[in-house]
Design an enzyme around this catalytic site. Structure first.
Site, PDB file in Angstrom:
ATOM      1  CB  SER A  20      -0.893   0.002   1.237  1.00 55.27           C
ATOM      2  OG  SER A  20      -1.360   1.314   1.465  1.00 55.27           O
ATOM      3  CG  HIS A  45      -3.684  -1.043  -2.538  1.00 58.61           C
ATOM      4  ND1 HIS A  45      -4.844  -1.652  -2.970  1.00 58.61           N
ATOM      5  CD2 HIS A  45      -4.062  -0.193  -1.543  1.00 58.61           C
ATOM      6  CE1 HIS A  45      -5.874  -1.205  -2.257  1.00 58.61           C
ATOM      7  NE2 HIS A  45      -5.430  -0.301  -1.392  1.00 58.61           N
ATOM      8  CG  ASP A  47      -4.645   2.964   0.065  1.00 57.45           C
ATOM      9  OD1 ASP A  47      -5.717   2.360  -0.114  1.00 57.45           O
ATOM     10  OD2 ASP A  47      -3.623   2.425   0.506  1.00 57.45           O
ATOM     11  CG  MET A  49      -7.426   8.125   1.476  1.00 58.55           C
ATOM     12  SD  MET A  49      -6.659   8.030   3.101  1.00 58.55           S
ATOM     13  CE  MET A  49      -6.365   6.271   3.205  1.00 58.55           C
ATOM     14  CG  HIS A  78      -8.776   1.342  -1.947  1.00 56.56           C
ATOM     15  ND1 HIS A  78      -8.379   1.049  -0.652  1.00 56.56           N
ATOM     16  CD2 HIS A  78     -10.136   1.427  -1.911  1.00 56.56           C
ATOM     17  CE1 HIS A  78      -9.446   0.969   0.121  1.00 56.56           C
ATOM     18  NE2 HIS A  78     -10.527   1.201  -0.603  1.00 56.56           N
ATOM     19  CG  MET A  80     -10.756   4.523   0.477  1.00 57.20           C
ATOM     20  SD  MET A  80      -9.396   4.255   1.635  1.00 57.20           S
ATOM     21  CE  MET A  80      -8.025   4.283   0.508  1.00 57.20           C
ATOM     22  CG  MET A 149     -12.248  -1.351   3.163  1.00 56.74           C
ATOM     23  SD  MET A 149     -10.553  -1.044   2.621  1.00 56.74           S
ATOM     24  CE  MET A 149      -9.783  -0.422   4.110  1.00 56.74           C
ATOM     25  N   GLY A 154      -9.108   4.915   5.753  1.00 56.36           N
ATOM     26  CA  GLY A 154      -8.657   6.273   6.044  1.00 56.36           C
ATOM     27  C   GLY A 154      -7.216   6.362   6.503  1.00 56.36           C
ATOM     28  N   GLY A 156      -3.397   4.056   7.488  1.00 58.27           N
ATOM     29  CA  GLY A 156      -2.609   2.839   7.615  1.00 58.27           C
ATOM     30  C   GLY A 156      -2.324   2.579   9.087  1.00 58.27           C
ATOM     31  N   GLY A 157      -1.756   1.419   9.356  1.00 53.32           N
ATOM     32  CA  GLY A 157      -1.268   1.127  10.704  1.00 53.32           C
ATOM     33  C   GLY A 157      -2.328   0.733  11.716  1.00 53.32           C
ATOM     34  CG  ASP A 184      -6.706  -2.047   1.978  1.00 58.01           C
ATOM     35  OD1 ASP A 184      -5.722  -1.922   2.730  1.00 58.01           O
ATOM     36  OD2 ASP A 184      -7.074  -1.166   1.177  1.00 58.01           O
ATOM     37  N   GLY A 186      -4.320  -3.869   8.167  1.00 51.89           N
ATOM     38  CA  GLY A 186      -3.816  -4.681   9.272  1.00 51.89           C
ATOM     39  C   GLY A 186      -3.269  -6.027   8.855  1.00 51.89           C
ATOM     40  CB  SER A 207       2.300  -1.001   8.894  1.00 53.89           C
ATOM     41  OG  SER A 207       1.324  -0.001   8.889  1.00 53.89           O
TER      42      SER A 207
HETATM   43  C1  DX5 Z   1      -6.571   2.200   4.593  1.00 53.92           C
HETATM   44  C2  DX5 Z   1      -5.950   1.835   3.268  1.00 53.92           C
HETATM   45  C3  DX5 Z   1      -4.946   0.744   3.365  1.00 53.92           C
HETATM   46  C4  DX5 Z   1      -3.802   1.016   4.290  1.00 53.92           C
HETATM   47  C5  DX5 Z   1      -3.192  -0.275   4.716  1.00 53.92           C
HETATM   48  O1  DX5 Z   1      -7.641   3.057   4.382  1.00 53.92           O
HETATM   49  O2  DX5 Z   1      -6.943   1.455   2.349  1.00 53.92           O
HETATM   50  O3  DX5 Z   1      -4.488   0.353   2.079  1.00 53.92           O
HETATM   51  O4  DX5 Z   1      -2.811   1.842   3.751  1.00 53.92           O
HETATM   52  O5  DX5 Z   1      -2.196  -0.040   5.650  1.00 53.92           O
HETATM   53  P1  DX5 Z   1      -1.837  -1.112   6.768  1.00 53.92           P
HETATM   54  O6  DX5 Z   1      -1.368  -2.335   6.042  1.00 53.92           O
HETATM   55  O7  DX5 Z   1      -0.749  -0.449   7.543  1.00 53.92           O
HETATM   56  O8  DX5 Z   1      -3.071  -1.373   7.568  1.00 53.92           O
HETATM   57 ZN    ZN Z   2      -6.361   0.525   0.321  1.00 44.82          ZN
END
Ligand code: DX5
Ligand code: ZN
Length: 233
Positions: A20, A45, A47, A49, A78, A80, A149, A154, A156-157, A184, A186, A207
């Site tokens: 990501s 991937h 993201d 937003m 992706h 969002m 999801m 919104g 990562g981590g 996607d 964790g 992460s």
């Molecule tokens: C969250 C994103 C994910 C995110 C994943 O809204 O869609 O792609 O970056 O990050 P990790 O793997 O750290 O949860």
């Molecule tokens: Zn994503």
């Protein structure tokens, strides 16, 4: 890559780990992509937003388009964002092979899924943790990819939400064997086996890749765990 070649690649390479890019070092984007290439990441991937559909703002088609010449990896966008229909063509032109938007943003998704396919891209639909799989019924037969999801979108981590593997299994039951299922949020060595055993094909990992000292090693060790869980199921 055209849509059928991308789909064939995703199916034949599954389980695939997709880093990501939200979690990468944007000050060194070119170097990050080089390292991911060296680590044999075959899918990136992206993201996107808008600070409206999710409470965070990331990057858009300009960044993706400038990154396109840097790698031959499949680009998986992706979105969002609240109004994907307005922007989707920008992601086609940026060179994305797969474009996914949210069922919560577009409850009647068929027209937009068809539009994405008509542009030669794989069409994906994403579903938030709170939304039941039955909300996706209208997308059956109209998309190539379903993104489950496993955190609230919104950021990562975050921690993997328990029950997400059962959701993968429910998506597989609804859509059948040919759909590509992605998960996607964790995902790491501690969490990948559950969704892999439930039939997931594509694992988005932020992460657990970018916090690792060696991206390739992180990707390969997760892929190995996913393969083992998939073969045992
Ligand atoms: C969250 C994103 C994910 C995110 C994943 O809204 O869609 O792609 O970056 O990050 P990790 O793997 O750290 O949860
Ligand atoms: Zn994503």
């Amino acid at each position: 890559m055209n849509a059928s070649a991308s789909l064939a690649a995703l199916r034949s390479q599954a389980p695939v780990i997709a880093p990501s890019m939200l979690k990468c070092d944007f000050g060194n984007l070119r170097r990050e992509i080089e390292l991911l290439d060296q680590g044999q990441a075959s899918v990136l991937h992206w993201d996107v937003m808008d600070g409206h559909f999710v409470p965070n703002l990331s990057y858009g088609a300009m960044v993706i388009s400038r990154s396109r010449p840097l790698t031959r990896a499949i680009f998986d966008a992706h979105l969002m964002i609240s109004d994907p229909a307005k922007y989707v063509d920008e992601y086609v032109h940026a060179g994305c092979e797969a474009i996914t938007f949210h069922i919560e943003a577009v409850p009647q998704p068929v027209e937009l899924l068809r539009r994405i396919r008509s542009r030669g891209c794989l069409a994906g639909i994403a579903i938030n943790p709170q939304t039941p799989v039955t909300a996706l019924a209208t997308a059956v037969g109209e998309c190539d990819l379903v993104l489950v999801m496993s955190v609230e979108p919104g950021f990562g981590g975050q921690s993997f939400i328990a029950g997400s593997s059962e959701k993968v299994a429910a998506v597989r039951a609804l859509f059948g064997p040919s759909i590509v299922i992605s998960i996607d949020g964790g995902i790491g060595t501690q969490t990948i086996s559950g969704p892999a055993a439930a039939g997931c094909d594509l694992f988005v990992a932020g992460s657990s890749v970018f916090d690792a000292p060696d991206y390739g090693q992180a990707i390969q060790s997760m892929a190995a765990l996913a393969r083992t869980a998939r073969n045992a199921s």
